[in-house]
Design a protein around this motif. Structure first.
Motif, PDB file in Angstrom:
ATOM      1  N   THR A   1       0.822  -1.201   0.000  1.00 28.62           N
ATOM      2  CA  THR A   1       0.000   0.000   0.000  1.00 28.62           C
ATOM      3  C   THR A   1       0.854   1.248   0.000  1.00 28.62           C
ATOM      4  O   THR A   1       1.963   1.250   0.558  1.00 28.62           O
ATOM      5  CB  THR A   1      -0.933   0.009   1.228  1.00 28.62           C
ATOM      6  N   ASN A   2       0.334   2.319  -0.592  1.00 34.57           N
ATOM      7  CA  ASN A   2       0.999   3.614  -0.518  1.00 34.57           C
ATOM      8  C   ASN A   2       0.345   4.490   0.558  1.00 34.57           C
ATOM      9  O   ASN A   2       0.511   5.709   0.552  1.00 34.57           O
ATOM     10  CB  ASN A   2       0.986   4.320  -1.871  1.00 34.57           C
ATOM     11  N   TRP A   3      -0.369   3.874   1.478  1.00 43.20           N
ATOM     12  CA  TRP A   3      -0.940   4.580   2.638  1.00 43.20           C
ATOM     13  C   TRP A   3       0.167   5.394   3.318  1.00 43.20           C
ATOM     14  O   TRP A   3       1.297   4.939   3.458  1.00 43.20           O
ATOM     15  CB  TRP A   3      -1.520   3.551   3.602  1.00 43.20           C
ATOM     16  N   LYS A   4      -0.181   6.636   3.739  1.00 34.11           N
ATOM     17  CA  LYS A   4       0.811   7.531   4.321  1.00 34.11           C
ATOM     18  C   LYS A   4       0.925   7.291   5.818  1.00 34.11           C
ATOM     19  O   LYS A   4      -0.033   7.484   6.573  1.00 34.11           O
ATOM     20  CB  LYS A   4       0.427   8.989   4.041  1.00 34.11           C
ATOM     21  N   VAL A   5       2.115   6.908   6.246  1.00 37.33           N
ATOM     22  CA  VAL A   5       2.348   6.720   7.670  1.00 37.33           C
ATOM     23  C   VAL A   5       2.280   8.080   8.364  1.00 37.33           C
ATOM     24  O   VAL A   5       2.398   9.127   7.726  1.00 37.33           O
ATOM     25  CB  VAL A   5       3.723   6.065   7.931  1.00 37.33           C
ATOM     26  N   ARG A   6       2.130   8.052   9.668  1.00 35.94           N
ATOM     27  CA  ARG A   6       2.058   9.306  10.416  1.00 35.94           C
ATOM     28  C   ARG A   6       3.435   9.973  10.448  1.00 35.94           C
ATOM     29  O   ARG A   6       3.572  11.154  10.139  1.00 35.94           O
ATOM     30  CB  ARG A   6       1.549   9.017  11.827  1.00 35.94           C
ATOM     31  N   TYR A   7       4.440   9.224  10.809  1.00 36.08           N
ATOM     32  CA  TYR A   7       5.815   9.719  10.732  1.00 36.08           C
ATOM     33  C   TYR A   7       6.765   8.550  10.907  1.00 36.08           C
ATOM     34  O   TYR A   7       6.366   7.484  11.377  1.00 36.08           O
ATOM     35  CB  TYR A   7       6.098  10.799  11.778  1.00 36.08           C
ATOM     36  N   CYS A   8       8.022   8.769  10.521  1.00 36.67           N
ATOM     37  CA  CYS A   8       9.064   7.736  10.655  1.00 36.67           C
ATOM     38  C   CYS A   8      10.257   8.330  11.387  1.00 36.67           C
ATOM     39  O   CYS A   8      10.635   9.480  11.144  1.00 36.67           O
ATOM     40  CB  CYS A   8       9.512   7.241   9.288  1.00 36.67           C
ATOM     41  N   THR A   9      10.844   7.560  12.277  1.00 42.75           N
ATOM     42  CA  THR A   9      12.026   8.005  12.993  1.00 42.75           C
ATOM     43  C   THR A   9      12.766   6.791  13.533  1.00 42.75           C
ATOM     44  O   THR A   9      12.146   5.759  13.819  1.00 42.75           O
ATOM     45  CB  THR A   9      11.644   8.942  14.155  1.00 42.75           C
ATOM     46  N   LEU A  10      14.071   6.913  13.630  1.00 49.22           N
ATOM     47  CA  LEU A  10      14.914   5.872  14.221  1.00 49.22           C
ATOM     48  C   LEU A  10      14.629   4.494  13.624  1.00 49.22           C
ATOM     49  O   LEU A  10      14.549   3.490  14.335  1.00 49.22           O
ATOM     50  CB  LEU A  10      14.712   5.851  15.747  1.00 49.22           C
ATOM     51  N   GLY A  11      14.473   4.473  12.332  1.00 52.05           N
ATOM     52  CA  GLY A  11      14.376   3.197  11.637  1.00 52.05           C
ATOM     53  C   GLY A  11      13.011   2.548  11.596  1.00 52.05           C
ATOM     54  O   GLY A  11      12.879   1.439  11.064  1.00 52.05           O
ATOM     55  N   ARG A  12      12.013   3.194  12.179  1.00 55.68           N
ATOM     56  CA  ARG A  12      10.676   2.622  12.107  1.00 55.68           C
ATOM     57  C   ARG A  12       9.658   3.724  11.903  1.00 55.68           C
ATOM     58  O   ARG A  12       9.977   4.895  12.021  1.00 55.68           O
ATOM     59  CB  ARG A  12      10.362   1.803  13.354  1.00 55.68           C
ATOM     60  N   CYS A  13       8.445   3.325  11.542  1.00 53.17           N
ATOM     61  CA  CYS A  13       7.379   4.279  11.256  1.00 53.17           C
ATOM     62  C   CYS A  13       6.204   4.054  12.205  1.00 53.17           C
ATOM     63  O   CYS A  13       6.086   2.989  12.816  1.00 53.17           O
ATOM     64  CB  CYS A  13       6.906   4.137   9.816  1.00 53.17           C
ATOM     65  N   PHE A  14       5.363   5.087  12.290  1.00 50.06           N
ATOM     66  CA  PHE A  14       4.241   5.057  13.219  1.00 50.06           C
ATOM     67  C   PHE A  14       2.959   5.463  12.502  1.00 50.06           C
ATOM     68  O   PHE A  14       2.968   6.277  11.593  1.00 50.06           O
ATOM     69  CB  PHE A  14       4.513   6.016  14.385  1.00 50.06           C
ATOM     70  N   GLY A  15       1.871   4.883  12.970  1.00 45.50           N
ATOM     71  CA  GLY A  15       0.575   5.171  12.382  1.00 45.50           C
ATOM     72  C   GLY A  15      -0.203   3.879  12.246  1.00 45.50           C
ATOM     73  O   GLY A  15       0.390   2.798  12.171  1.00 45.50           O
ATOM     74  N   THR A  16      -1.514   3.987  12.230  1.00 50.70           N
ATOM     75  CA  THR A  16      -2.375   2.810  12.092  1.00 50.70           C
ATOM     76  C   THR A  16      -2.863   2.731  10.661  1.00 50.70           C
ATOM     77  O   THR A  16      -3.592   3.614  10.196  1.00 50.70           O
ATOM     78  CB  THR A  16      -3.577   2.899  13.046  1.00 50.70           C
ATOM     79  N   PRO A  17      -2.458   1.691   9.923  1.00 48.41           N
ATOM     80  CA  PRO A  17      -2.887   1.577   8.524  1.00 48.41           C
ATOM     81  C   PRO A  17      -4.396   1.624   8.384  1.00 48.41           C
ATOM     82  O   PRO A  17      -5.125   1.010   9.173  1.00 48.41           O
ATOM     83  CB  PRO A  17      -2.335   0.213   8.102  1.00 48.41           C
ATOM     84  N   ASP A  18      -4.842   2.356   7.372  1.00 49.40           N
ATOM     85  CA  ASP A  18      -6.266   2.599   7.171  1.00 49.40           C
ATOM     86  C   ASP A  18      -6.621   2.224   5.737  1.00 49.40           C
ATOM     87  O   ASP A  18      -6.136   2.838   4.786  1.00 49.40           O
ATOM     88  CB  ASP A  18      -6.562   4.071   7.437  1.00 49.40           C
ATOM     89  N   ARG A  19      -7.487   1.196   5.591  1.00 53.51           N
ATOM     90  CA  ARG A  19      -7.866   0.739   4.248  1.00 53.51           C
ATOM     91  C   ARG A  19      -8.568   1.828   3.448  1.00 53.51           C
ATOM     92  O   ARG A  19      -8.645   1.758   2.215  1.00 53.51           O
ATOM     93  CB  ARG A  19      -8.778  -0.491   4.334  1.00 53.51           C
ATOM     94  N   ALA A  20      -9.101   2.835   4.126  1.00 56.79           N
ATOM     95  CA  ALA A  20      -9.803   3.923   3.446  1.00 56.79           C
ATOM     96  C   ALA A  20      -8.843   5.000   2.949  1.00 56.79           C
ATOM     97  O   ALA A  20      -9.275   5.965   2.311  1.00 56.79           O
ATOM     98  CB  ALA A  20     -10.823   4.553   4.391  1.00 56.79           C
ATOM     99  N   SER A  21      -7.556   4.830   3.223  1.00 53.89           N
ATOM    100  CA  SER A  21      -6.556   5.835   2.867  1.00 53.89           C
ATOM    101  C   SER A  21      -5.513   5.219   1.943  1.00 53.89           C
ATOM    102  O   SER A  21      -4.939   4.176   2.263  1.00 53.89           O
ATOM    103  CB  SER A  21      -5.890   6.366   4.131  1.00 53.89           C
ATOM    104  N   GLY A  22      -5.271   5.852   0.804  1.00 51.23           N
ATOM    105  CA  GLY A  22      -4.271   5.358  -0.130  1.00 51.23           C
ATOM    106  C   GLY A  22      -4.804   4.217  -0.979  1.00 51.23           C
ATOM    107  O   GLY A  22      -5.982   3.874  -0.975  1.00 51.23           O
ATOM    108  N   ASP A  23      -3.871   3.602  -1.711  1.00 50.35           N
ATOM    109  CA  ASP A  23      -4.209   2.492  -2.593  1.00 50.35           C
ATOM    110  C   ASP A  23      -3.697   1.188  -1.992  1.00 50.35           C
ATOM    111  O   ASP A  23      -2.596   1.155  -1.446  1.00 50.35           O
ATOM    112  CB  ASP A  23      -3.575   2.725  -3.963  1.00 50.35           C
ATOM    113  N   TRP A  24      -4.472   0.134  -2.167  1.00 49.36           N
ATOM    114  CA  TRP A  24      -4.158  -1.161  -1.561  1.00 49.36           C
ATOM    115  C   TRP A  24      -4.345  -2.267  -2.581  1.00 49.36           C
ATOM    116  O   TRP A  24      -5.228  -2.198  -3.442  1.00 49.36           O
ATOM    117  CB  TRP A  24      -5.098  -1.429  -0.380  1.00 49.36           C
ATOM    118  N   GLY A  25      -3.542  -3.321  -2.448  1.00 53.40           N
ATOM    119  CA  GLY A  25      -3.775  -4.511  -3.223  1.00 53.40           C
ATOM    120  C   GLY A  25      -4.805  -5.398  -2.552  1.00 53.40           C
ATOM    121  O   GLY A  25      -5.357  -5.054  -1.496  1.00 53.40           O
TER     122      GLY A  25
END
Length: 128
Positions: free
Chosen positions: A95-119
């Motif tokens: 998915t190209n869903w936008k994460v909330r932010y990324c830092t120190l090698g990992r990202c944060f945010g709750t993936p949302d099927r209603a946001s972005g494109d998904w397979g």
């Protein structure tokens, strides 16, 4: 935009699988992409991300075992999964869903099927 995952299957603990995501309708090298997963009865979990400059981020649960990569010429995203554990059993989505932010090698945010494109997802089952 169309995203088509493949490569899932059944594997024993300790085994490996490589997932693929064929991407069309967008320029892969210019689009940050993620792999996320959803186990039966649980919420969607972010797994890994590759940025526009190929910078990669991983959830702690898969760091050192999974590797995200992409082939811009083939417009395909990959997820190499090694040392698989039963806890990795899930439906995996690109998915190209936008994460909330990324830092120190990992990202944060709750993936949302209603946001972005998904397979449509590909099932990975790890079991002995």
């Amino acid at each position: 935009v169309r995203l088509v995952e493949s490569g899932g299957g059944f594997v024993q603990p300790g085994g490996s699988l490589r997932l693929s995501c064929e991407v069309s309708g967008l320029t892969l090298r210019m689009t940050p992409m993620n792999w996320v997963r959803q186990a039966a009865g649980k919420g969607i979990e972010w797994v890994t991300r590759i940025g526009t400059y190929s910078k990669t981020y991983y959830a702690d649960s898969v760091k050192g075992r999974f590797t995200i990569s992409r082939d811009d010429a083939q417009s395909t995203l990959y997820l190499q999964m090694n040392s698989l554990e039963t806890e990795d059993t899930a439906m995996y989505f690109c998915t190209n869903w936008k994460v909330r932010y990324c830092t120190l090698g990992r990202c944060f945010g709750t993936p949302d099927r209603a946001s972005g494109d998904w397979g449509q997802g590909t099932q990975v089952t790890v079991s002995s």
